[in-house]
Design a protein around this motif. Structure first.
Motif, short mmCIF file in Angstrom:
data_model
loop_
_atom_site.label_atom_id
_atom_site.label_comp_id
_atom_site.label_asym_id
_atom_site.label_seq_id
_atom_site.Cartn_x
_atom_site.Cartn_y
_atom_site.Cartn_z
N GLU A 1 0.83 -1.20 0.00
CA GLU A 1 0.00 0.00 0.00
C GLU A 1 0.87 1.25 0.00
OE1 GLU A 1 -2.45 -0.42 3.42
OE2 GLU A 1 -3.81 -1.89 2.50
N ARG A 2 1.90 1.28 0.87
CA ARG A 2 2.76 2.46 0.96
C ARG A 2 3.56 2.67 -0.32
NH1 ARG A 2 3.66 0.64 6.41
NH2 ARG A 2 5.71 -0.18 5.87
N ILE A 3 4.07 1.57 -0.87
CA ILE A 3 4.87 1.68 -2.10
C ILE A 3 4.02 2.15 -3.26
CG2 ILE A 3 6.07 0.29 -3.84
CD1 ILE A 3 7.23 -1.34 -1.48
N THR A 4 2.81 1.65 -3.36
CA THR A 4 1.92 2.07 -4.44
C THR A 4 1.65 3.57 -4.38
OG1 THR A 4 0.87 -0.11 -4.47
CG2 THR A 4 -0.34 1.71 -5.50
N VAL A 5 1.41 4.07 -3.18
CA VAL A 5 1.19 5.51 -3.02
C VAL A 5 2.46 6.29 -3.32
CG1 VAL A 5 0.64 7.33 -1.35
CG2 VAL A 5 -0.70 5.22 -1.38
N ALA A 6 3.59 5.82 -2.76
CA ALA A 6 4.86 6.54 -2.92
C ALA A 6 5.27 6.65 -4.38
CB ALA A 6 5.96 5.86 -2.12
N ARG A 7 5.12 5.56 -5.14
CA ARG A 7 5.59 5.55 -6.52
C ARG A 7 4.73 6.41 -7.44
NH1 ARG A 7 9.50 1.50 -7.65
NH2 ARG A 7 8.96 1.61 -9.86
N SER A 8 3.59 6.88 -6.94
CA SER A 8 2.75 7.78 -7.73
C SER A 8 3.07 9.25 -7.48
CB SER A 8 1.27 7.53 -7.41
OG SER A 8 0.96 7.95 -6.08
N LYS A 9 3.93 9.55 -6.48
CA LYS A 9 4.22 10.93 -6.13
C LYS A 9 5.26 11.52 -7.09
CE LYS A 9 3.18 10.43 -1.20
NZ LYS A 9 3.71 10.54 0.18
N PRO A 10 5.07 12.77 -7.51
CA PRO A 10 5.99 13.37 -8.48
C PRO A 10 7.45 13.37 -8.02
CG PRO A 10 4.01 14.70 -8.27
CD PRO A 10 3.93 13.65 -7.21
#
Length: 451
Positions: free
Chosen positions: A153-162
Motif C-alpha cells: 500500500e505504501r509503495i503504491t502511493v509513494a511511486r505515484s508521487k511526483p
C-alpha cells in the motif's frame, strides 16, 4: 503607549543595527570511545548527559545485486522487530515501553538502519532487545504477510508521487541499473517475497563485521562499549556486511525529459560529480553550495522563488556515498514556466562560476554552516545521527568537533575556486519530469533531450 515591532526596530536615522553574533562554540570536550569489538562491529560511544536518555544508531551495510534484493530487504526491515525466538511483537513493545524506549528499522540500497532510544536506566534493556532482534528474529509467516500488505500500500502511493518519480528517473539517468538506484521496489516484487527468503537474507546479510553502532547519552563511554560487547557477544560471523560496488563517475550532458502526461508541474533535477568530506576542498565547497542554493537566502532561491516566483521551493545539496559524492539541484515549477526556470538556473550556475562571491556573502554562509552544525548536534539524537552518518563514511566524532575550525579557515578566494570548479553549468546532467506537450519551449534553449 505601546510600540509596534517595526517602530522598535527603527530610529529616526533608519533601521536599528543588529548586534553582532556571539561566538559559536563547538563541543570540544566530548568523552568518546571509538573501538572495534571482537565480532568486527565498530562501536562509537559518546557521553552527552544533557538528559537521562541514551540514543542508539546501528548501520549495517546491506547491499545486494540480485533484482529481488530490494523487495526482500524492505520486508526484512519491516519484520525484524516483530518477534524473536523469545519475544513476540507485544513483548518487544512492552519491554521497551517500560524503559521509555523505542526501536525502529529502515533500509535503503546501502544500509539496514536500526535506531531508537531509552531512559539511561533502561540502557541494558535497549541493548538486549536489539541483540535479540539481530540474532534471533523469526520473521514469522503471519508477520511477513501482514507487513507485505502494508508495504504494498505504501509503495503504491509513494511511486505515484511526483518527487519519487523524479528521483527514480534521475537515478536511472545517472547510474543505469546499478543497485544504488533500487531505492523503492515494485509493489509486485514485494508481493512475491516469501518468508523463507526473508529469513535467509537475515542469516546471510545482517552481520556485525563492517557495521557501526553509535551510542550517545547519559552513560559513560567505557561502560556503554562494555554493555554493547556483552549484549552482542552472540552476534557473530566470519563474513563481512555487504557494501555497494563503486558508482560510475557522473557524466555531464543534456537533460533528459521524462514524460508524465497531464502533469501541471515539472520536476527539474540536476546533478554533478562532487568530492567527499575528507577532501581538503570540501569546507570551501560546503560554503559555496550554501551560497548558491543551500539555504533560504541563497542566490538560486532569491532568483527563481523570491524574484521570479517560478517555484515555492528550490535547493542545492550534496549526496554522499561510501566512495564519493555528488551535487544535486532540484525544484518543482509550473509547466508553462519550466523553460524559463531552467534558463535562470543555468544563468545562476554560470554567474556563480564567473563572479566571485563577496566577503559578506561568504561570512553569512559561514555563520549559517557553523550554527547549523552546532544546532544539529546539540541534542543526543542529533549528535547520534550525525556521527552515524559520518561513521559509515569512515569518519568519527572527531570530524564533527574539528569541522567548525575548518569552516572558519576558509577564505573567500577558496569559495570562489570551489564555485568555478564544481558549479560550472557544463558539469551537470539531469532530468525534467513533466507533460511533454507543455514543454516545447525547452527546445529553444537547448541542452535538453526529448524522448
Amino acid at each position: 503607549m505601546s510600540r509596534t515591532a517595526e517602530q522598535i526596530g527603527r530610529t529616526e536615522l533608519g533601521p536599528r543595527p543588529l548586534p553582532p553574533l556571539g561566538e559559536q562554540r563547538a563541543a570540544t570536550n566530548l568523552s568518546v570511545v571509538d573501538t572495534v569489538l571482537d565480532n568486527g562491529l565498530r562501536v562509537i560511544a559518546v557521553h552527552q548527559p544533557a538528559v537521562p536518555m541514551v540514543e542508539l544508531r546501528l548501520r549495517v551495510p546491506f547491499a545486494g545485486a540480485e533484482p529481488a534484493h530490494a523487495a526482500t530487504a524492505e520486508v526484512l526491515a519491516a519484520t525484524i522487530l516483530t518477534g524473536t525466538e523469545t519475544r513476540d511483537r507485544v513483548a518487544i513493545d512492552t519491554e521497551l515501553a517500560l524503559v521509555g524506549g523505542e526501536l525502529a528499522a529502515a533500509v535503503d540500497p546501502e544500509l539496514l538502519s536500526l535506531g531508537g532510544n531509552a531512559l539511561a536506566s533502561g540502557f541494558d534493556t535497549l541493548l538486549a532487545v536489539l541483540a535479540d532482534a539481530l540474532t534471533s528474529a523469526t520473521h514469522r509467516d503471519d508477520e511477513v504477510a501482514g507487513e507485505k500488505t502494508r508495504l504494498i500500500e505504501r509503495i503504491t502511493v509513494a511511486r505515484s508521487k511526483p518527487n519519487v518519480i523524479a528521483r527514480q528517473a534521475l537515478q536511472r539517468h545517472r547510474y543505469g541499473d546499478h543497485p544504488f538506484t533500487r531505492e523503492i521496489p515494485e509493489a509486485a516484487e514485494v508481493a512475491e517475497v516469501e518468508p523463507d527468503a526473508v529469513r535467509a537474507l537475515h542469516r546471510a546479510a545482517v552481520l556485525p563485521r563492517g557495521s557501526v553502532l553509535v551510542l550517545v547519552g547519559d552513560v559513560e563511554p567505557v561502560r556503554a562499549v562494555a554493555g554493547a560487547a556483552e549484549a552482542l557477544a552472540g552476534w557473530r560471523s566470519e563474513a563481512s556486511a555487504s557494501t555497494l560496488p563503486a558508482l560510475p563517475p557522473l557524466t555531464p550532458g543534456d537533460l533528459l525529459v521524462v514524460p508524465r502526461p497531464g502533469a501541471v508541474q515539472s520536476q527539474i533535477r540536476l546533478s554533478a560529480q562532487s568530492i567527499p568530506r575528507t577532501d581538503p576542498r570540501y569546507p570551501a565547497l560546503q560554503l559555496a553550495n550554501l551560497a548558491f542554493g543551500g539555504f533560504f537566502s541563497s542566490r538560486l532561491v532569491e532568483n527563481i522563488r523570491e524574484d521570479k516566483g517560478y517555484t515555492y521551493h528550490a535547493r542545492s545539496y550534496p549526496e554522499f556515498t561510501v566512495d564519493g559524492a555528488t551535487l544535486l539541484i532540484d525544484t518543482d515549477t509550473a509547466s508553462d514556466v519550466t523553460a524559463a526556470a531552467l534558463l535562470e538556473i543555468r544563468y545562476e550556475l554560470g554567474r556563480f562560476a564567473l563572479v566571485a562571491p563577496e566577503e559578506a556573502e561568504v561570512e553569512t554562509v559561514r555563520q549559517y554552516a557553523i550554527g547549523s552544525l552546532l544546532t544539529s548536534t546539540s541534542s543526543q539524537g542529533g549528535l547520534a545521527s550525525q556521527i552515524a552518518a559520518l561513521a559509515v563514511l569512515g569518519l568519527g566524532a572527531d570530524w564533527l568537533v574539528t569541522h567548525p575550525d575548518r569552516l572558519k579557515a576558509v577564505t573567500a578566494a577558496e569559495v570562489a575556486a570551489a564555485a568555478q570548479e564544481f558549479f560550472a553549468p557544463t558539469n551537470f546532467t539531469g532530468i525534467i519530469v513533466g507533460d511533454v506537450d507543455k514543454l516545447a519551449p525547452l527546445h529553444r534553449i537547448g541542452g535538453v533531450r526529448f524522448p
